[in-house]
Write a protein that holds these residues in place. Structure first.
Motif, PDB file in Angstrom:
ATOM      1  N   GLU A  71      -2.815  61.650 -49.077  1.00 45.17           N
ATOM      2  CA  GLU A  71      -3.559  61.070 -50.186  1.00 45.17           C
ATOM      3  C   GLU A  71      -4.926  60.636 -49.678  1.00 45.17           C
ATOM      4  OE1 GLU A  71      -2.595  57.004 -51.904  1.00 45.17           O
ATOM      5  OE2 GLU A  71      -1.981  58.325 -53.552  1.00 45.17           O
ATOM      6  N   VAL A  72      -5.942  60.931 -50.434  1.00 43.27           N
ATOM      7  CA  VAL A  72      -7.300  60.535 -50.115  1.00 43.27           C
ATOM      8  C   VAL A  72      -7.726  59.509 -51.156  1.00 43.27           C
ATOM      9  CG1 VAL A  72      -9.693  61.340 -49.973  1.00 43.27           C
ATOM     10  CG2 VAL A  72      -7.845  62.746 -49.054  1.00 43.27           C
ATOM     11  N   ILE A  73      -8.413  58.464 -50.697  1.00 46.02           N
ATOM     12  CA  ILE A  73      -8.861  57.403 -51.597  1.00 46.02           C
ATOM     13  C   ILE A  73     -10.340  57.588 -51.910  1.00 46.02           C
ATOM     14  CG2 ILE A  73      -9.181  54.899 -51.876  1.00 46.02           C
ATOM     15  CD1 ILE A  73      -6.243  55.634 -51.661  1.00 46.02           C
ATOM     16  N   THR A  88      -3.036  68.107 -51.933  1.00 49.05           N
ATOM     17  CA  THR A  88      -3.382  66.718 -51.613  1.00 49.05           C
ATOM     18  C   THR A  88      -3.691  65.948 -52.895  1.00 49.05           C
ATOM     19  OG1 THR A  88      -4.300  67.368 -49.487  1.00 49.05           O
ATOM     20  CG2 THR A  88      -5.021  65.254 -50.353  1.00 49.05           C
ATOM     21  N   SER A  89      -3.278  64.690 -52.921  1.00 49.62           N
ATOM     22  CA  SER A  89      -3.603  63.811 -54.047  1.00 49.62           C
ATOM     23  C   SER A  89      -4.865  63.025 -53.725  1.00 49.62           C
ATOM     24  CB  SER A  89      -2.470  62.824 -54.309  1.00 49.62           C
ATOM     25  OG  SER A  89      -1.328  63.502 -54.760  1.00 49.62           O
ATOM     26  N   SER A 113      -5.675  52.127 -60.585  1.00 50.26           N
ATOM     27  CA  SER A 113      -6.041  53.428 -60.019  1.00 50.26           C
ATOM     28  C   SER A 113      -5.466  54.579 -60.847  1.00 50.26           C
ATOM     29  CB  SER A 113      -5.526  53.527 -58.577  1.00 50.26           C
ATOM     30  OG  SER A 113      -4.117  53.483 -58.555  1.00 50.26           O
ATOM     31  N   TYR A 114      -5.975  55.754 -60.542  1.00 54.44           N
ATOM     32  CA  TYR A 114      -5.522  57.003 -61.155  1.00 54.44           C
ATOM     33  C   TYR A 114      -5.443  58.033 -60.035  1.00 54.44           C
ATOM     34  CZ  TYR A 114      -6.163  61.616 -63.325  1.00 54.44           C
ATOM     35  OH  TYR A 114      -6.049  62.937 -63.668  1.00 54.44           O
ATOM     36  N   SER A 115      -4.339  58.789 -59.971  1.00 51.95           N
ATOM     37  CA  SER A 115      -4.177  59.821 -58.941  1.00 51.95           C
ATOM     38  C   SER A 115      -4.045  61.190 -59.575  1.00 51.95           C
ATOM     39  CB  SER A 115      -2.922  59.548 -58.102  1.00 51.95           C
ATOM     40  OG  SER A 115      -3.105  58.409 -57.305  1.00 51.95           O
ATOM     41  N   PHE A 116      -4.589  62.186 -58.864  1.00 50.31           N
ATOM     42  CA  PHE A 116      -4.465  63.564 -59.301  1.00 50.31           C
ATOM     43  C   PHE A 116      -4.202  64.418 -58.074  1.00 50.31           C
ATOM     44  CE2 PHE A 116      -6.048  67.815 -60.287  1.00 50.31           C
ATOM     45  CZ  PHE A 116      -5.363  68.069 -61.463  1.00 50.31           C
ATOM     46  N   THR A 117      -3.210  65.315 -58.165  1.00 49.24           N
ATOM     47  CA  THR A 117      -2.880  66.218 -57.064  1.00 49.24           C
ATOM     48  C   THR A 117      -3.544  67.559 -57.332  1.00 49.24           C
ATOM     49  OG1 THR A 117      -0.777  65.092 -56.717  1.00 49.24           O
ATOM     50  CG2 THR A 117      -1.008  67.299 -55.761  1.00 49.24           C
ATOM     51  N   PHE A 118      -4.324  68.011 -56.357  1.00 48.66           N
ATOM     52  CA  PHE A 118      -5.085  69.253 -56.497  1.00 48.66           C
ATOM     53  C   PHE A 118      -4.241  70.432 -56.037  1.00 48.66           C
ATOM     54  CE2 PHE A 118      -8.199  66.006 -56.859  1.00 48.66           C
ATOM     55  CZ  PHE A 118      -9.143  66.530 -57.733  1.00 48.66           C
ATOM     56  N   GLU A 119      -3.911  71.308 -56.977  1.00 38.41           N
ATOM     57  CA  GLU A 119      -3.038  72.460 -56.725  1.00 38.41           C
ATOM     58  C   GLU A 119      -3.767  73.796 -56.866  1.00 38.41           C
ATOM     59  OE1 GLU A 119      -0.089  72.161 -55.566  1.00 38.41           O
ATOM     60  OE2 GLU A 119       0.437  70.102 -56.045  1.00 38.41           O
TER      61      GLU A 119
END
Length: 143
Positions: free
Chosen positions: A53-55, A74-75, A113-119
């Motif tokens: 995970e990257v912030i 990675t998220s 926060s909001y997370s998104f996983t890049f696929e």
């Protein structure tokens, strides 16, 4: 003469001990490298990559950092460290269709926060929907 022989004997002993220490250290380094390699199995690597995970901080002056490069899967976690809401969303404003799904769908409150996983591999630009002049990008590379 005895002093010279004694000095050479001491020097020789020191060199022998130094060689033993060097070999022991080298042996330990080899063991450590082997242990790291042994635990670096595809399953372990895949599991670790999935948990990556990257912030990115959302601040009054923009996204920090504004550009990140991540591996596929990675998220990226967008953390609001400001005192006002921010809304991370895929470019292009206002439709957010450059990367469908990459859209918080609402303002993220301070401290949240909001997370998104890049696929998908590519360079994905984004902005703050509530302040479209604030922009950033995520470059996604192969694993």
């Amino acid at each position: 003469m005895k002093k010279v022989i004694l000095g050479l004997s001491l020097l020789g002993g020191a060199l022998v001990l130094s060689g033993c220490y060097h070999n022991k250290t080298q042996s330990l380094n080899t063991q450590t490298a082997t242990e790291v390699t042994a635990t670096n199995t595809p399953a372990a690597t895949e599991s670790m990559e999935k948990k990556t995970e990257v912030i990115v901080k959302m601040t009054a002056s923009g996204f920090v950092p504004s550009k990140v490069t991540v591996k596929l899967g990675t998220s990226v976690k967008f953390v609001n460290v400001d005192t006002v809401d921010h809304w991370p969303a895929s470019a292009i404003h206002p439709t957010h269709q450059l990367l469908p799904g990459f859209d918080a769908l609402m303002g993220i409150k301070p401290g949240e926060s909001y997370s998104f996983t890049f696929e998908k591999v590519g360079i994905w630009k984004y902005h703050d929907h509530l302040n479209p002049s604030m922009m950033g990008s995520v470059e996604v590379t192969e694993k």
